[in-house]
Scaffold this motif. Structure first.
Motif, PDB file in Angstrom:
ATOM      1  N   VAL A 275     -59.704  10.400 -12.252  1.00 29.53           N
ATOM      2  CA  VAL A 275     -58.586   9.508 -11.945  1.00 29.53           C
ATOM      3  C   VAL A 275     -58.915   8.091 -12.415  1.00 29.53           C
ATOM      4  CG1 VAL A 275     -57.263   8.436 -10.070  1.00 29.53           C
ATOM      5  CG2 VAL A 275     -57.746  10.898 -10.020  1.00 29.53           C
ATOM      6  N   TYR A 276     -60.100   7.599 -12.065  1.00 21.82           N
ATOM      7  CA  TYR A 276     -60.427   6.209 -12.407  1.00 21.82           C
ATOM      8  C   TYR A 276     -60.567   6.009 -13.912  1.00 21.82           C
ATOM      9  CZ  TYR A 276     -60.779   5.019  -7.506  1.00 21.82           C
ATOM     10  OH  TYR A 276     -60.469   4.785  -6.196  1.00 21.82           O
ATOM     11  N   ARG A 277     -61.149   7.002 -14.591  1.00 21.97           N
ATOM     12  CA  ARG A 277     -61.274   6.851 -16.044  1.00 21.97           C
ATOM     13  C   ARG A 277     -59.910   6.849 -16.707  1.00 21.97           C
ATOM     14  NH1 ARG A 277     -64.037  11.137 -18.878  1.00 21.97           N
ATOM     15  NH2 ARG A 277     -64.089  12.124 -16.839  1.00 21.97           N
ATOM     16  N   THR A 278     -59.028   7.691 -16.205  1.00 17.52           N
ATOM     17  CA  THR A 278     -57.687   7.743 -16.775  1.00 17.52           C
ATOM     18  C   THR A 278     -56.934   6.448 -16.479  1.00 17.52           C
ATOM     19  OG1 THR A 278     -57.732  10.133 -16.397  1.00 17.52           O
ATOM     20  CG2 THR A 278     -55.610   9.167 -16.965  1.00 17.52           C
ATOM     21  N   LEU A 279     -57.126   5.904 -15.289  1.00 19.42           N
ATOM     22  CA  LEU A 279     -56.459   4.638 -14.945  1.00 19.42           C
ATOM     23  C   LEU A 279     -56.872   3.526 -15.909  1.00 19.42           C
ATOM     24  CD1 LEU A 279     -56.716   4.715 -11.032  1.00 19.42           C
ATOM     25  CD2 LEU A 279     -54.625   4.979 -12.406  1.00 19.42           C
ATOM     26  N   ASP A 280     -58.158   3.502 -16.279  1.00 24.12           N
ATOM     27  CA  ASP A 280     -58.619   2.494 -17.242  1.00 24.12           C
ATOM     28  C   ASP A 280     -57.843   2.580 -18.550  1.00 24.12           C
ATOM     29  OD1 ASP A 280     -60.489   1.395 -15.596  1.00 24.12           O
ATOM     30  OD2 ASP A 280     -62.213   2.442 -16.488  1.00 24.12           O
ATOM     31  N   VAL A 281     -57.686   3.810 -19.034  1.00 25.33           N
ATOM     32  CA  VAL A 281     -56.978   3.984 -20.304  1.00 25.33           C
ATOM     33  C   VAL A 281     -55.508   3.612 -20.155  1.00 25.33           C
ATOM     34  CG1 VAL A 281     -56.308   5.651 -22.080  1.00 25.33           C
ATOM     35  CG2 VAL A 281     -58.579   5.780 -21.034  1.00 25.33           C
ATOM     36  N   LEU A 282     -54.915   4.016 -19.037  1.00 26.29           N
ATOM     37  CA  LEU A 282     -53.501   3.695 -18.811  1.00 26.29           C
ATOM     38  C   LEU A 282     -53.287   2.189 -18.770  1.00 26.29           C
ATOM     39  CD1 LEU A 282     -52.538   6.346 -16.103  1.00 26.29           C
ATOM     40  CD2 LEU A 282     -52.071   6.412 -18.554  1.00 26.29           C
ATOM     41  N   GLU A 283     -54.273   1.476 -18.238  1.00 26.00           N
ATOM     42  CA  GLU A 283     -54.137   0.024 -18.204  1.00 26.00           C
ATOM     43  C   GLU A 283     -54.266  -0.557 -19.609  1.00 26.00           C
ATOM     44  OE1 GLU A 283     -56.286  -2.054 -15.174  1.00 26.00           O
ATOM     45  OE2 GLU A 283     -54.966  -3.781 -15.465  1.00 26.00           O
ATOM     46  N   ASP A 284     -55.182  -0.015 -20.401  1.00 21.59           N
ATOM     47  CA  ASP A 284     -55.286  -0.438 -21.809  1.00 21.59           C
ATOM     48  C   ASP A 284     -53.963  -0.244 -22.536  1.00 21.59           C
ATOM     49  OD1 ASP A 284     -57.895  -1.143 -21.666  1.00 21.59           O
ATOM     50  OD2 ASP A 284     -58.674   0.618 -22.744  1.00 21.59           O
TER      51      ASP A 284
END
Ligand SMILES: [Zn+2]
Ligand SMILES: [Zn+2]
Ligand SMILES: [Zn+2]
Length: 162
Positions: free
Chosen positions: A72-81
């Motif tokens: 979840v957290y890794r995906t959130l990073d990408v979504l924010e990018d």
């Protein structure tokens, strides 16, 4: 950014689904489009307001018990990018995520009633301008979190000191 920043109805034109190209964007970054990620996108696309990472993990787990926080957290990073979400920090510094942010904004938190409100760019303009002029400092408005007391709490009397 300029213009009217008060909450507007979230669409005027039939915008393309912002999540549609996500599987391709993830693959371009060497990330697979997995059921866990699909669950997270489902949760996000139904979310409203601000959600902490822990709340997102909980909601994903309700839908898919195999969800792992690290995914979840890794995906959130990408979504924010990709600009699909934006994080801010709550009064205790915890990250909170805004889904599909339309305008840059900060936050006000009332320490008496626990309420929170969005702080418009226009309301913060004086501070942003002064810090830039005086210090050459460029403010990240989404990181501006102001803690104090709201008008209702002020009107209801002096704060009791613990
Ligand atoms: Zn931050
Ligand atoms: Zn209050
Ligand atoms: Zn916000």
């Amino acid at each position: 950014m300029s213009g009217t920043l008060r909450a507007m109805p979230s669409q005027q034109t039939a915008a393309p689904n912002p999540w549609e190209s996500l599987p391709d964007e993830l693959r371009a970054r060497g990330m697979r489009w997995t059921p866990q990620r699909r669950t997270l996108i489902d949760v996000l696309s139904r979310a409203d307001g601000h959600l902490t990472g822990a709340e997102l993990v909980d909601r994903c787990r309700d839908a898919d018990p195999t969800t792992t926080p690290s995914t979840v957290y890794r995906t959130l990073d990408v979504l924010e990018d990709l600009g699909l979400i934006r994080h801010a920090h709550g009064p205790a510094g915890r990250e909170e995520f805004h889904v599909l942010p339309t305008t840059d904004h900060g936050h006000l938190h009332c320490s008496s009633c626990g309420g929170s409100w969005e702080l418009d760019a226009s309301e913060a303009a004086g501070l942003v301008r002064e810090l830039h002029r005086g210090r050459g400092f460029q403010v990240s408005l989404s990181h501006v979190t102001v803690v104090g007391r709201c008008a209702d709490c002020v009107a209801s009397g002096p704060r009791q000191r613990a």
